[in-house]
Design a protein around this motif. Structure first.
Motif, PDB file in Angstrom:
ATOM      1  N   THR A  97       0.823  -1.199   0.000  1.00 26.37           N
ATOM      2  CA  THR A  97       0.000   0.000   0.000  1.00 26.37           C
ATOM      3  C   THR A  97       0.865   1.260   0.000  1.00 26.37           C
ATOM      4  OG1 THR A  97      -1.802  -1.109   1.165  1.00 26.37           O
ATOM      5  CG2 THR A  97      -1.745   1.295   1.275  1.00 26.37           C
ATOM      6  N   TRP A  98       1.916   1.262   0.808  1.00 29.91           N
ATOM      7  CA  TRP A  98       2.796   2.423   0.876  1.00 29.91           C
ATOM      8  C   TRP A  98       3.557   2.639  -0.429  1.00 29.91           C
ATOM      9  CZ3 TRP A  98       2.885   6.530   3.752  1.00 29.91           C
ATOM     10  CH2 TRP A  98       2.309   6.494   5.010  1.00 29.91           C
ATOM     11  N   LEU A  99       3.914   1.573  -1.114  1.00 26.16           N
ATOM     12  CA  LEU A  99       4.614   1.723  -2.398  1.00 26.16           C
ATOM     13  C   LEU A  99       3.735   2.464  -3.386  1.00 26.16           C
ATOM     14  CD1 LEU A  99       6.806   1.102  -4.532  1.00 26.16           C
ATOM     15  CD2 LEU A  99       5.607  -1.054  -4.970  1.00 26.16           C
ATOM     16  N   LEU A 100       2.465   2.091  -3.468  1.00 27.48           N
ATOM     17  CA  LEU A 100       1.582   2.674  -4.468  1.00 27.48           C
ATOM     18  C   LEU A 100       0.986   3.999  -3.997  1.00 27.48           C
ATOM     19  CD1 LEU A 100      -0.266  -0.579  -5.612  1.00 27.48           C
ATOM     20  CD2 LEU A 100       1.751   0.499  -6.608  1.00 27.48           C
ATOM     21  N   ALA A 101       0.445   4.023  -2.787  1.00 26.15           N
ATOM     22  CA  ALA A 101      -0.237   5.221  -2.309  1.00 26.15           C
ATOM     23  C   ALA A 101       0.714   6.392  -2.106  1.00 26.15           C
ATOM     24  CB  ALA A 101      -0.975   4.915  -1.005  1.00 26.15           C
ATOM     25  N   ALA A 102       1.926   6.099  -1.647  1.00 26.39           N
ATOM     26  CA  ALA A 102       2.879   7.172  -1.342  1.00 26.39           C
ATOM     27  C   ALA A 102       3.916   7.365  -2.441  1.00 26.39           C
ATOM     28  CB  ALA A 102       3.585   6.876  -0.011  1.00 26.39           C
ATOM     29  N   TYR A 103       3.629   6.866  -3.654  1.00 23.01           N
ATOM     30  CA  TYR A 103       4.631   7.006  -4.719  1.00 23.01           C
ATOM     31  C   TYR A 103       5.004   8.466  -4.999  1.00 23.01           C
ATOM     32  CZ  TYR A 103       7.294   6.327  -8.928  1.00 23.01           C
ATOM     33  OH  TYR A 103       8.303   6.343  -9.834  1.00 23.01           O
ATOM     34  N   PRO A 104       4.057   9.417  -4.980  1.00 19.53           N
ATOM     35  CA  PRO A 104       4.465  10.817  -5.175  1.00 19.53           C
ATOM     36  C   PRO A 104       5.499  11.270  -4.153  1.00 19.53           C
ATOM     37  CG  PRO A 104       2.085  10.610  -5.372  1.00 19.53           C
ATOM     38  CD  PRO A 104       2.591   9.287  -4.866  1.00 19.53           C
ATOM     39  N   LEU A 105       5.397  10.778  -2.923  1.00 20.06           N
ATOM     40  CA  LEU A 105       6.372  11.126  -1.892  1.00 20.06           C
ATOM     41  C   LEU A 105       7.730  10.540  -2.227  1.00 20.06           C
ATOM     42  CD1 LEU A 105       7.183  12.251   0.882  1.00 20.06           C
ATOM     43  CD2 LEU A 105       6.313  10.124   1.903  1.00 20.06           C
ATOM     44  N   TRP A 106       7.745   9.279  -2.660  1.00 20.33           N
ATOM     45  CA  TRP A 106       9.033   8.649  -3.019  1.00 20.33           C
ATOM     46  C   TRP A 106       9.687   9.407  -4.160  1.00 20.33           C
ATOM     47  CZ3 TRP A 106       8.697   6.945   1.273  1.00 20.33           C
ATOM     48  CH2 TRP A 106       7.787   6.012   1.746  1.00 20.33           C
ATOM     49  N   TRP A 107       8.881   9.816  -5.143  1.00 22.94           N
ATOM     50  CA  TRP A 107       9.425  10.576  -6.268  1.00 22.94           C
ATOM     51  C   TRP A 107       9.993  11.909  -5.802  1.00 22.94           C
ATOM     52  CZ3 TRP A 107       7.422  15.226  -8.459  1.00 22.94           C
ATOM     53  CH2 TRP A 107       8.047  15.613  -9.659  1.00 22.94           C
ATOM     54  N   ALA A 108       9.260  12.583  -4.928  1.00 20.97           N
ATOM     55  CA  ALA A 108       9.707  13.881  -4.439  1.00 20.97           C
ATOM     56  C   ALA A 108      11.004  13.772  -3.635  1.00 20.97           C
ATOM     57  CB  ALA A 108       8.613  14.523  -3.584  1.00 20.97           C
ATOM     58  N   LEU A 109      11.181  12.663  -2.933  1.00 26.35           N
ATOM     59  CA  LEU A 109      12.398  12.461  -2.144  1.00 26.35           C
ATOM     60  C   LEU A 109      13.577  12.024  -3.003  1.00 26.35           C
ATOM     61  CD1 LEU A 109      10.933  10.618   0.991  1.00 26.35           C
ATOM     62  CD2 LEU A 109      11.734  12.989   0.850  1.00 26.35           C
ATOM     63  N   GLY A 110      13.310  11.648  -4.256  1.00 22.96           N
ATOM     64  CA  GLY A 110      14.378  11.192  -5.130  1.00 22.96           C
ATOM     65  C   GLY A 110      14.506   9.689  -5.175  1.00 22.96           C
ATOM     66  N   LEU A 111      13.534   8.979  -4.623  1.00 24.72           N
ATOM     67  CA  LEU A 111      13.563   7.523  -4.651  1.00 24.72           C
ATOM     68  C   LEU A 111      12.901   6.992  -5.927  1.00 24.72           C
ATOM     69  CD1 LEU A 111      12.792   6.702  -0.918  1.00 24.72           C
ATOM     70  CD2 LEU A 111      14.923   6.275  -2.137  1.00 24.72           C
ATOM     71  N   GLY A 112      11.656   7.356  -6.148  1.00 24.79           N
ATOM     72  CA  GLY A 112      10.961   6.933  -7.353  1.00 24.79           C
ATOM     73  C   GLY A 112      10.982   5.428  -7.530  1.00 24.79           C
ATOM     74  N   VAL A 113      11.456   4.992  -8.698  1.00 28.12           N
ATOM     75  CA  VAL A 113      11.484   3.557  -8.991  1.00 28.12           C
ATOM     76  C   VAL A 113      12.473   2.808  -8.098  1.00 28.12           C
ATOM     77  CG1 VAL A 113      10.764   3.862 -11.378  1.00 28.12           C
ATOM     78  CG2 VAL A 113      13.203   3.887 -10.825  1.00 28.12           C
TER      79      VAL A 113
END
Length: 419
Positions: free
Chosen positions: A27-43
């Protein structure tokens, strides 16, 4: 769709707190993907979630697999076996060694495995009742909304970019690498000039315009399922219609012909399924939505963008040449396994002297010919991937992006779906 068909008989009782906890990582991978992208994690978040999936799957007494999963395993086996041909150079390509081709092939195969683990884990969670099917569909629908939001950002604020926290922590020598930049440096769009002037093409939050288009087409299907095939309130369906209408703006301004063809193919497939199942009402609704979308494009400035893209298909000859050479070489030298990775072609459809060197480009009439040839790769491989650029810094559609690493971009679409 296989997932939906396979779990219809699964237990639909609400999972308890302990059971819900296992699906939290997904759930966190999909729901919080914009956050991961913003932090520079993304894929980069995908391998971490895949590691969690692997641990969870290993701890199970038995693992359920979806129908036809054996065909996917057969594909993965073919990819592994094709690695044996990495050191083989068929005629008419730039010579490469086994070791120089291995990192890229291994990277792509690693992502295949990561996606396999996550998908298999999600399937088991749904089958066991630990993750509701409707919840998973809504997460995928959420990703469509995220993709549209990123597309609007890239369309209207194409110059938006910044240094992410992850990028700031990397050594400067590593952070400035083009491929690393595509992973950790958030930017709204890729700027290209094939229309004769610089044009931003949406890329956020997926790094590449072509990857953005792929995710748009895939998640749009799940968004429609969530909004119109599941019991939801009328206000949500009205909101879904509004979002689908707005999504036409970045979809058109992406100038991604592969995306347009993909959406058309989805519509045709859906129409055929509705026809076979005897649902004329669904066909009429689909036809009405399609006609409305076409009218919106034709009767608004979006139509001008589409016409401009169609009038500037400069990469078509290069694509045709690469595809023809790839087919010829793989059929003649390795029709079963291919060559394990992409290959850079020598020559083009207009010259016999194009190659990865300045002298070869001069003999062919200049750098533009090299962009359509050595910048494109002959791809006779069991492992699909994008084409790496050799010697060309062009950002035009049809040549690989200059940020592409020597082995191609792992998240980018295959040559058949490139813009």
């Amino acid at each position: 769709m296989t997932l939906l068909a396979a779990v219809r008989t699964a237990d639909r009782t609400r999972p308890g707190p302990d059971e819900r906890r296992e699906g939290a990582s997904l759930t966190w991978l999909l729901a919080a993907y914009p956050l991961w992208w913003a932090l520079g994690l993304g894929v980069l978040a995908i391998p971490f979630v895949a590691a969690v999936a692997a641990v969870k799957l290993v701890r199970r007494k038995s693992i359920a697999v979806p129908p036809a999963f054996g065909w996917w395993l057969l594909f993965l086996l073919a990819v592994v076996l094709s690695l044996a041909n990495l050191g083989v150079d068929p005629p008419g390509v730039v010579p490469e060694t086994f070791l120089s081709s291995l990192p890229g092939a291994t990277y792509r195969f690693g992502f295949y495995c990561c996606c396999t683990l996550i998908a298999l884990w999600a399937y088991n969670l749904v089958v066991e009742g630990k993750l509701r099917r409707e919840h998973l569909i809504r997460l995928l629908a959420w990703l469509f909304a995220v993709t549209v939001a990123g597309g609007l950002l890239g369309t209207f604020f194409g110059g938006f970019e910044y240094t992410s926290p992850v990028e700031a922590l990397l050594p400067k020598a590593v952070a400035k690498d083009g491929f690393v930049q595509s992973l950790v440096h958030p930017q709204a769009a890729q700027t290209m000039d094939f229309l004769g002037y610089e044009t931003p093409r949406p890329a956020a939050p997926w790094g590449y315009t072509n990857t953005w288009g792929n995710n748009f087409a895939i998640t749009a299907v799940w968004f429609v399922v969530a909004a119109f095939c599941a019991p939801v309130k009328t206000k949500w369906r009205v909101g879904a219609v509004v979002l689908l209408t707005v999504s036409l703006i970045p979809a058109v301004y992406s100038m991604n012909r592969g995306l347009w063809l993909g959406l058309a193919a989805v519509a045709v497939f859906t129409a055929l399924r509705l026809l076979v199942s005897g649902r004329p009402g669904g066909m009429l609704a689909l036809g009405g939505a399609g006609c409305a979308a076409v009218l919106l494009v034709v009767l608004t400035p979006l139509g001008t963008v589409v016409q401009a893209r169609m009038d500037n298909g400069h990469s078509d000859e290069g694509r045709a040449f690469s595809s023809e050479r790839a087919t010829e070489l793989v059929m003649a030298h390795s029709p079963v396994l291919g060559f394990g990775s992409t290959r850079k072609t020598l020559g083009s459809g207009e010259s016999i002297a194009v190659g990865p060197t300045p002298s070869a480009r001069a003999a062919a009439g200049g750098p533009s010919a090299a962009t359509a040839s050595s910048g494109r790769s002959c791809s006779p491989t069991a492992s699909p991937g994008p084409s790496p650029t050799s010697g060309s810094r062009s950002r035009s559609c049809g040549a690989s992006d200059p940020t592409t690493p020597p082995w191609g971009s792992p998240g980018a679409p295959s040559s058949g779906s490139r813009c």
